[in-house]
Design a protein around this motif. Structure first.
Motif, PDB file in Angstrom:
ATOM      1  N   UNK A 199       0.865  -1.178   0.000  1.00 16.22           N
ATOM      2  CA  UNK A 199       0.000   0.000   0.000  1.00 16.22           C
ATOM      3  C   UNK A 199       0.906   1.233   0.000  1.00 16.22           C
ATOM      4  N   UNK A 200       0.784   2.080  -1.033  1.00 16.84           N
ATOM      5  CA  UNK A 200       1.624   3.267  -1.144  1.00 16.84           C
ATOM      6  C   UNK A 200       0.763   4.527  -1.013  1.00 16.84           C
ATOM      7  N   UNK A 213      -2.409 -10.596 -12.495  1.00 17.89           N
ATOM      8  CA  UNK A 213      -3.003 -10.347 -11.183  1.00 17.89           C
ATOM      9  C   UNK A 213      -2.234  -9.203 -10.551  1.00 17.89           C
ATOM     10  N   UNK A 214      -2.969  -8.222 -10.032  1.00 22.92           N
ATOM     11  CA  UNK A 214      -2.353  -7.052  -9.407  1.00 22.92           C
ATOM     12  C   UNK A 214      -2.893  -6.878  -8.003  1.00 22.92           C
ATOM     13  N   UNK A 215      -1.990  -6.859  -7.030  1.00 24.74           N
ATOM     14  CA  UNK A 215      -2.346  -6.552  -5.647  1.00 24.74           C
ATOM     15  C   UNK A 215      -1.653  -5.248  -5.289  1.00 24.74           C
ATOM     16  N   UNK A 216      -2.426  -4.207  -4.936  1.00 22.55           N
ATOM     17  CA  UNK A 216      -1.804  -2.916  -4.647  1.00 22.55           C
ATOM     18  C   UNK A 216      -2.775  -2.038  -3.863  1.00 22.55           C
ATOM     19  N   UNK A 217      -2.207  -1.121  -3.094  1.00 27.86           N
ATOM     20  CA  UNK A 217      -2.981  -0.091  -2.434  1.00 27.86           C
ATOM     21  C   UNK A 217      -2.408   1.256  -2.817  1.00 27.86           C
ATOM     22  N   UNK A 233      -7.480  -4.414  -4.701  1.00 27.81           N
ATOM     23  CA  UNK A 233      -7.182  -2.988  -4.564  1.00 27.81           C
ATOM     24  C   UNK A 233      -7.640  -2.408  -3.234  1.00 27.81           C
ATOM     25  N   UNK A 234      -6.776  -1.564  -2.667  1.00 25.73           N
ATOM     26  CA  UNK A 234      -7.155  -0.707  -1.538  1.00 25.73           C
ATOM     27  C   UNK A 234      -7.011   0.727  -2.019  1.00 25.73           C
TER      28      UNK A 234
END
Length: 315
Positions: A199-200, A213-217, A233-234
């Motif tokens: 998470x940025x 597949x993309x996991x990110x904030x 996503x967050x």
């Protein structure tokens, strides 16, 4: 934001970052002391870039505008440090030496040199880190250069890779010096790849993803020209897609983040479908399609990597 404004913003971001990176590289390559002519040229180019940003005010997102302004301030600080290294005026070299020491050549006039703190700051302003041009690889933070301050990160041209940039591997903290604070992500041209990202605070800009597949904030999310992508996503704002198809959204996996996350993924804005009807280009991910076991452990064999990709990637 209108479609035309969005297109301008994306074009401007690409052109501005290219010009800024080129100027930053030229500044980094300069060795002190710099000549007055060289410094004037760099200062003139920075002034032009600053004017370009000022002219675009109102046509780019306010968050992006602040980031661009901070980048220009860093460049201006670098030029100030170089300016301090300019040789003193020539008259200082023409002073007569005392008669008693007439046989000793006059000592050169000391030049103003940036102090240790300034030198450290100047050396820290370098080209942003990149992760590019890999196939069939498991890539972790160890694959990136360490950074002492927040950096934009570019991830591009990957095929059949797993990228794990989470702050821990196998539940263990990273070794000292391996940490990287990411301020923004630029992701382009990925195929059959899984991205496990933290998470940025900044934005994530994506182009040309296929079967990923993309996991990110993040604070802002924008995806272009992508197909068959599952997004975990967050985000506190509305994610945006354009020229995309078969994109599925769900919330950031709680097992991968020690921080509180957002789940505002049901209000995706599709700039390719500006109609009252639901967009056919994205959907919420069904529960039975969610990944339950994430590949957070280092993978050493290509066969194991391809087996995981075949199992997890969208079909």
């Amino acid at each position: 934001m209108s479609d035309s404004t969005w297109s301008f913003s994306q074009t401007f971001a690409s052109e501005f970052q290219t010009s800024r990176a080129e100027l930053e590289s030229r500044v980094d390559l300069v060795k002190a002391p710099i000549t007055a002519d060289a410094l004037n040229t760099l200062s003139s180019d920075l002034a032009k870039l600053t004017k370009t940003l000022a002219d675009a005010t109102g046509s780019v997102p306010s968050y992006d505008q602040r980031q661009y302004e901070l980048q220009l301030k860093s460049l201006e600080k670098s030029l100030e440090n170089l300016r301090a290294s300019l040789p003193k005026s020539k008259f200082a070299f023409k002073r007569k030496a005392p008669a008693a020491s007439s046989s000793i050549p006059p000592s050169p006039v000391p030049r103003a040199v940036p102090d240790a703190a300034s030198q450290q700051q100047l050396s820290s302003i370098s080209t942003n880190p990149t992760l590019s041009s890999h196939s069939f690889r498991y890539l972790s933070r160890d694959s990136l250069p360490s950074a002492s301050q927040a950096s934009d990160l570019t991830i591009s041209d990957l095929n059949s890779c797993i990228v794990n940039l989470l702050p821990a591997i196998d539940g263990k903290p990273l070794a000292e010096g391996g940490a990287l604070e990411i301020s923004a992500l630029h992701i382009r041209n990925l195929t059959d790849t899984i991205l496990l990202l933290p998470v940025i605070r900044g934005s994530v800009l994506l182009h040309d993803l296929r079967r990923c597949i993309l996991v990110v904030g993040c604070h802002q999310f924008r995806m272009h020209t992508s197909t068959d992508v599952d997004v975990y996503l967050s985000i506190p704002s509305t994610p945006i897609i354009e020229h995309c198809s078969r994109i599925r959204f769900t919330s950031y996996p709680t097992a991968l983040s020690p921080k509180e996350t957002y789940s505002n993924f049901f209000s995706v804005q599709d700039f390719s479908h500006i109609k009252a009807t639901p967009s056919p280009n994205w959907s919420a991910m069904p529960t039975d399609a969610l990944v339950r076991r994430w590949p957070v452990s280092t993978i050493s064999s290509e066969k194991e990597l391809t087996d995981i990709l075949d199992t997890l990637l969208p079909r």
